[in-house]
Design a protein around this motif. Structure first.
Motif, PDB file in Angstrom:
ATOM      1  N   UNK A   1       0.834  -1.203   0.000  1.00  0.00           N
ATOM      2  CA  UNK A   1       0.000   0.000   0.000  1.00  0.00           C
ATOM      3  C   UNK A   1       0.873   1.259   0.000  1.00  0.00           C
ATOM      4  N   UNK A   2       0.381   2.302  -0.692  1.00  0.00           N
ATOM      5  CA  UNK A   2       1.165   3.538  -0.854  1.00  0.00           C
ATOM      6  C   UNK A   2       1.330   4.319   0.437  1.00  0.00           C
ATOM      7  N   UNK A   3       0.521   4.034   1.474  1.00  0.00           N
ATOM      8  CA  UNK A   3       0.633   4.806   2.708  1.00  0.00           C
ATOM      9  C   UNK A   3       1.676   4.230   3.672  1.00  0.00           C
ATOM     10  N   UNK A   4       2.465   3.237   3.237  1.00  0.00           N
ATOM     11  CA  UNK A   4       3.549   2.694   4.059  1.00  0.00           C
ATOM     12  C   UNK A   4       4.798   3.575   3.942  1.00  0.00           C
ATOM     13  N   UNK A   5       5.676   3.457   4.935  1.00  0.00           N
ATOM     14  CA  UNK A   5       6.955   4.178   4.867  1.00  0.00           C
ATOM     15  C   UNK A   5       7.831   3.608   3.754  1.00  0.00           C
ATOM     16  N   UNK A   6       7.801   2.281   3.600  1.00  0.00           N
ATOM     17  CA  UNK A   6       8.495   1.622   2.493  1.00  0.00           C
ATOM     18  C   UNK A   6       7.443   0.894   1.671  1.00  0.00           C
ATOM     19  N   UNK A   7       7.234   1.345   0.455  1.00  0.00           N
ATOM     20  CA  UNK A   7       6.244   0.730  -0.431  1.00  0.00           C
ATOM     21  C   UNK A   7       6.951  -0.254  -1.363  1.00  0.00           C
ATOM     22  N   UNK A   8       6.486  -1.493  -1.373  1.00  0.00           N
ATOM     23  CA  UNK A   8       7.087  -2.535  -2.211  1.00  0.00           C
ATOM     24  C   UNK A   8       6.060  -2.971  -3.239  1.00  0.00           C
ATOM     25  N   UNK A   9       6.325  -2.706  -4.488  1.00  0.00           N
ATOM     26  CA  UNK A   9       5.404  -3.041  -5.567  1.00  0.00           C
ATOM     27  C   UNK A   9       5.689  -4.470  -6.041  1.00  0.00           C
ATOM     28  N   UNK A  10       5.123  -5.414  -5.311  1.00  0.00           N
ATOM     29  CA  UNK A  10       5.329  -6.824  -5.645  1.00  0.00           C
ATOM     30  C   UNK A  10       4.089  -7.609  -5.207  1.00  0.00           C
ATOM     31  N   UNK A  11       3.548  -8.507  -6.055  1.00  0.00           N
ATOM     32  CA  UNK A  11       2.328  -9.253  -5.710  1.00  0.00           C
ATOM     33  C   UNK A  11       2.473 -10.124  -4.466  1.00  0.00           C
ATOM     34  N   UNK A  12       3.679 -10.540  -4.125  1.00  0.00           N
ATOM     35  CA  UNK A  12       3.867 -11.413  -2.962  1.00  0.00           C
ATOM     36  C   UNK A  12       3.829 -10.646  -1.640  1.00  0.00           C
ATOM     37  N   UNK A  13       3.785  -9.309  -1.728  1.00  0.00           N
ATOM     38  CA  UNK A  13       3.787  -8.460  -0.532  1.00  0.00           C
ATOM     39  C   UNK A  13       2.363  -7.982  -0.249  1.00  0.00           C
ATOM     40  N   UNK A  14       1.931  -8.117   1.012  1.00  0.00           N
ATOM     41  CA  UNK A  14       0.592  -7.668   1.409  1.00  0.00           C
ATOM     42  C   UNK A  14       0.569  -6.152   1.558  1.00  0.00           C
ATOM     43  N   UNK A  15      -0.637  -5.593   1.573  1.00  0.00           N
ATOM     44  CA  UNK A  15      -0.763  -4.136   1.667  1.00  0.00           C
ATOM     45  C   UNK A  15      -0.159  -3.605   2.970  1.00  0.00           C
ATOM     46  N   UNK A  16      -0.363  -4.322   4.079  1.00  0.00           N
ATOM     47  CA  UNK A  16       0.287  -3.988   5.366  1.00  0.00           C
ATOM     48  C   UNK A  16       1.067  -5.234   5.773  1.00  0.00           C
ATOM     49  N   UNK A  17       2.265  -5.377   5.267  1.00  0.00           N
ATOM     50  CA  UNK A  17       2.965  -6.653   5.390  1.00  0.00           C
ATOM     51  C   UNK A  17       3.693  -6.822   6.725  1.00  0.00           C
ATOM     52  N   UNK A  18       4.514  -5.846   7.104  1.00  0.00           N
ATOM     53  CA  UNK A  18       5.305  -5.979   8.326  1.00  0.00           C
ATOM     54  C   UNK A  18       5.763  -4.602   8.804  1.00  0.00           C
TER      55      UNK A  18
END
Length: 217
Positions: A30-47
């Motif tokens: 998700x774009x509102x994270x401090x580190x945004x990872x554009x990858x399908x394996x990553x959840x919107x709020x991953x860690x």
């Protein structure tokens, strides 16, 4: 400053730096994270990368593909330089300078690492039951009132009805008596009697009406 390098498969590595006193860094698609990872394996709020006493940890946030350390699924990872960490399928490189490591050595670090199986999420049904129980505990219940407390209202209504009936009865009797008295007085006047004439007074005094012959005269 702590340095994090994110390497999405097929893309170049991206570097991020943070102040050592930064308490939390959110990571996800998700774009509102401090580190945004554009990858399908990553959840919107991953860690989240969190500052703790003596260093940093990486905490999974119930993501779909989780986080791994040396290819082992983890719930919490104690971050160390050159550790083989992945967020989903994305390589996560964490690095501190020697000066930063020296600063952190002055703090006591307690291990936080936990494998994915060591933290069990509460089943959805139990969550709902717990929330329902909590809502019920917040409800202030009033003790049930005894049934007889409702009776005064009924008694009051019955009392009004009885009083109304009694008034009608009294008025009816009064009207009947007045009618009888008027009829008696008229007959006595026709018969030649003078003065105040009252049927009830005559009954009380024992005074008989005029003879029939007198009435005919």
């Amino acid at each position: 400053m702590p340095r994090v390098s994110i390497t999405v498969p097929g893309n170049n590595s991206q570097a991020y730096r943070f102040q050592l006193d930064r308490t939390e860094v959110t990571i996800g698609r998700s774009a509102d994270n401090d580190i945004t990872i554009d990858c399908p394996s990553v959840s919107s709020k991953h860690c989240t990368m969190e500052r703790v006493e003596g260093g940093y940890i990486l905490r999974d946030r119930n993501s779909t593909n989780g986080i791994t350390l040396d290819e082992e699924s983890m719930a919490i990872i104690d971050l160390r330089n050159s550790s083989d960490v992945r967020v989903g399928d994305v390589k996560f490189d964490y690095h501190l300078s020697d000066e930063e490591l020296d600063d952190l050595d002055e703090e006591e670090f307690l291990p936080h690492a936990k494998k994915a199986g060591e933290i069990h999420e509460e089943p959805e049904t139990k969550k709902k039951q717990r929330k329902k129980k909590k809502r019920k505990s917040n409800v202030v219940t009033t003790p049930a009132r005894p049934a007889q407390l409702g009776q005064p209202v009924l008694a009051s209504a019955e009392g009004v009805g009885f009083f109304y009936t009694l008034c009608l009865l009294v008025c009816g009797v009064g009207a009947l008596c007045a009618g009888l008295n008027n009829s008696y007085a008229n007959k006595q006047k026709i018969a030649g009697r003078e003065g105040e004439i009252s049927l009830f007074k005559d009954i009380k005094d024992g005074r008989p009406p005029l003879p029939k012959e007198k009435e005919e005269e």
